[in-house]
Scaffold this motif. Structure first.
Motif, PDB file in Angstrom:
ATOM      1  N   VAL A 251       0.744  -0.910   0.086  1.00 15.01           N
ATOM      2  CA  VAL A 251      -0.093  -0.047  -0.557  1.00 15.01           C
ATOM      3  C   VAL A 251       1.136   1.537   0.031  1.00 15.01           C
ATOM      4  N   TRP A 252       0.980   2.586  -1.067  1.00 20.57           N
ATOM      5  CA  TRP A 252       1.341   3.606  -1.058  1.00 20.57           C
ATOM      6  C   TRP A 252       0.846   4.611  -0.486  1.00 20.57           C
ATOM      7  N   PRO A 253       0.757   5.578   0.380  1.00 22.26           N
ATOM      8  CA  PRO A 253      -0.134   5.798   0.671  1.00 22.26           C
ATOM      9  C   PRO A 253       0.706   7.181  -0.695  1.00 22.26           C
ATOM     10  N   HIS A 254      -0.124   8.762  -1.186  1.00 24.75           N
ATOM     11  CA  HIS A 254       0.565   9.278  -1.755  1.00 24.75           C
ATOM     12  C   HIS A 254      -0.696  10.207  -2.222  1.00 24.75           C
ATOM     13  N   PHE A 255      -0.324  12.151  -1.676  1.00 23.68           N
ATOM     14  CA  PHE A 255      -1.213  13.071  -1.763  1.00 23.68           C
ATOM     15  C   PHE A 255      -0.845  13.807  -3.533  1.00 23.68           C
ATOM     16  N   THR A 256      -1.787  13.996  -3.769  1.00 23.92           N
ATOM     17  CA  THR A 256      -2.408  14.825  -4.817  1.00 23.92           C
ATOM     18  C   THR A 256      -2.637  15.947  -4.808  1.00 23.92           C
ATOM     19  N   SER A 257      -3.547  16.380  -6.581  1.00 25.84           N
ATOM     20  CA  SER A 257      -4.869  17.445  -6.256  1.00 25.84           C
ATOM     21  C   SER A 257      -5.198  17.346  -7.347  1.00 25.84           C
ATOM     22  N   GLU A 258      -6.847  17.931  -6.731  1.00 30.62           N
ATOM     23  CA  GLU A 258      -7.209  18.083  -8.231  1.00 30.62           C
ATOM     24  C   GLU A 258      -6.761  18.932  -9.550  1.00 30.62           C
ATOM     25  N   HIS A 259      -6.423  19.779  -9.286  1.00 25.36           N
ATOM     26  CA  HIS A 259      -5.507  20.637 -10.411  1.00 25.36           C
ATOM     27  C   HIS A 259      -4.690  19.181 -10.761  1.00 25.36           C
ATOM     28  N   SER A 260      -3.540  17.937 -10.006  1.00 26.10           N
ATOM     29  CA  SER A 260      -2.803  17.239 -10.771  1.00 26.10           C
ATOM     30  C   SER A 260      -3.915  16.196 -11.613  1.00 26.10           C
ATOM     31  N   LEU A 261      -4.943  15.472 -11.003  1.00 23.04           N
ATOM     32  CA  LEU A 261      -5.915  14.729 -11.604  1.00 23.04           C
ATOM     33  C   LEU A 261      -6.987  15.775 -12.617  1.00 23.04           C
ATOM     34  N   ARG A 262      -6.472  16.504 -12.738  1.00 26.35           N
ATOM     35  CA  ARG A 262      -7.034  17.547 -13.973  1.00 26.35           C
ATOM     36  C   ARG A 262      -5.967  17.695 -15.114  1.00 26.35           C
ATOM     37  N   THR A 263      -4.222  18.407 -14.632  1.00 25.56           N
ATOM     38  CA  THR A 263      -3.932  18.683 -15.674  1.00 25.56           C
ATOM     39  C   THR A 263      -2.324  17.518 -16.220  1.00 25.56           C
ATOM     40  N   ASP A 264      -2.146  16.843 -14.859  1.00 28.12           N
ATOM     41  CA  ASP A 264      -1.080  15.598 -15.598  1.00 28.12           C
ATOM     42  C   ASP A 264      -1.559  14.012 -15.643  1.00 28.12           C
ATOM     43  N   ASN A 265      -1.206  13.367 -16.450  1.00 26.33           N
ATOM     44  CA  ASN A 265      -0.826  12.054 -16.682  1.00 26.33           C
ATOM     45  C   ASN A 265      -1.103  11.102 -16.057  1.00 26.33           C
ATOM     46  N   TRP A 266      -2.268  11.107 -15.477  1.00 28.92           N
ATOM     47  CA  TRP A 266      -2.676  10.504 -14.531  1.00 28.92           C
ATOM     48  C   TRP A 266      -4.011   9.210 -15.296  1.00 28.92           C
ATOM     49  N   HIS A 267      -3.737   8.157 -14.903  1.00 34.74           N
ATOM     50  CA  HIS A 267      -4.558   7.002 -16.284  1.00 34.74           C
ATOM     51  C   HIS A 267      -6.081   7.595 -15.810  1.00 34.74           C
ATOM     52  N   PRO A 268      -6.787   7.128 -17.000  1.00 38.96           N
ATOM     53  CA  PRO A 268      -8.165   7.223 -16.894  1.00 38.96           C
ATOM     54  C   PRO A 268      -9.404   6.932 -16.223  1.00 38.96           C
ATOM     55  N   VAL A 269      -9.060   5.945 -15.900  1.00 42.01           N
ATOM     56  CA  VAL A 269      -9.916   4.767 -14.922  1.00 42.01           C
ATOM     57  C   VAL A 269      -9.795   5.946 -13.527  1.00 42.01           C
ATOM     58  N   VAL A 270      -8.548   5.737 -12.805  1.00 44.58           N
ATOM     59  CA  VAL A 270      -8.853   6.672 -11.953  1.00 44.58           C
ATOM     60  C   VAL A 270      -8.753   8.050 -11.907  1.00 44.58           C
ATOM     61  N   LYS A 271      -8.566   8.943 -12.576  1.00 45.96           N
ATOM     62  CA  LYS A 271      -8.437  10.446 -13.388  1.00 45.96           C
ATOM     63  C   LYS A 271     -10.167  10.350 -13.030  1.00 45.96           C
TER      64      LYS A 271
END
Length: 177
Positions: free
Chosen positions: A124-144
């Motif tokens: 299990v890998w915790p990770h902090f991100t942001s809504e901005h990152s989800l909208r603009t960075d290279n996230w897999h579409p299923v997760v995003k």
């Protein structure tokens, strides 16, 4: 999170608010008489328990346990507490000030989302991100898409957005409508 999902089985997400952020630094006590809460709460328990059981399959005295894995830090022990009589609908990650290294805690809760990512090795890998990152960075579409949809769902103003995406078995949940 690059555009690959081959090693991700499950993602639990929770929007982090100011009160949560204070728990990570053990400064959540509003009164000098107490230590303040040190746990992150997830509800409803009926939806989240199965997801946490997949991440933390070990159990003792009804408490799930395991480790968080970190890049650049030693793994940390984590305990997932079941609902209590006083909080019958909440599951809690206990003592977050001990299982999250100080170096990974964001400076601000503004646009902060915690992800708990279960990989195909059972880590299990915790990770902090942001809504901005989800909208603009290279996230897999299923997760995003699932997280953005969950964040945008309707809910009461005092209800913190949270949910999960079960990539391995399919399906997702958000506490909104």
């Amino acid at each position: 999170m690059a555009d690959t999902m081959s090693n991700v089985k499950l993602v639990i997400y929770k929007k982090i608010v100011d009160g949560d952020l204070r728990k990570f630094s053990a400064t959540s006590n509003d009164q000098p008489s107490g230590g303040g809460a040190r746990d992150l709460r997830f509800s409803p328990a009926g939806e989240f328990m199965a997801a946490f059981e997949k991440m933390f399959p070990h159990r003792e005295n009804n408490v799930l346990y395991g480790h968080f894995s970190w890049a650049g830090y030693d793994s940390t022990e984590v305990f997932i507490h079941p609902p209590t009589n006083s909080r019958p609908n909440e599951i809690r990650i206990g003592r977050v000030h001990e299982c999250f290294p100080a170096g990974v805690i964001p400076d601000s809760a503004r646009d902060c989302i915690l992800l708990l990512i279960l990989d195909d090795n059972g880590k299990v890998w915790p990770h902090f991100t942001s809504e901005h990152s989800l909208r603009t960075d290279n996230w897999h579409p299923v997760v995003k898409n699932a997280i953005l949809e969950g964040l945008g769902a309707r809910r009461g103003e005092r209800v913190t957005p949270m949910g999960f995406i079960n990539i391995a078995d399919g399906g997702s949940y958000t506490n909104g409508r």
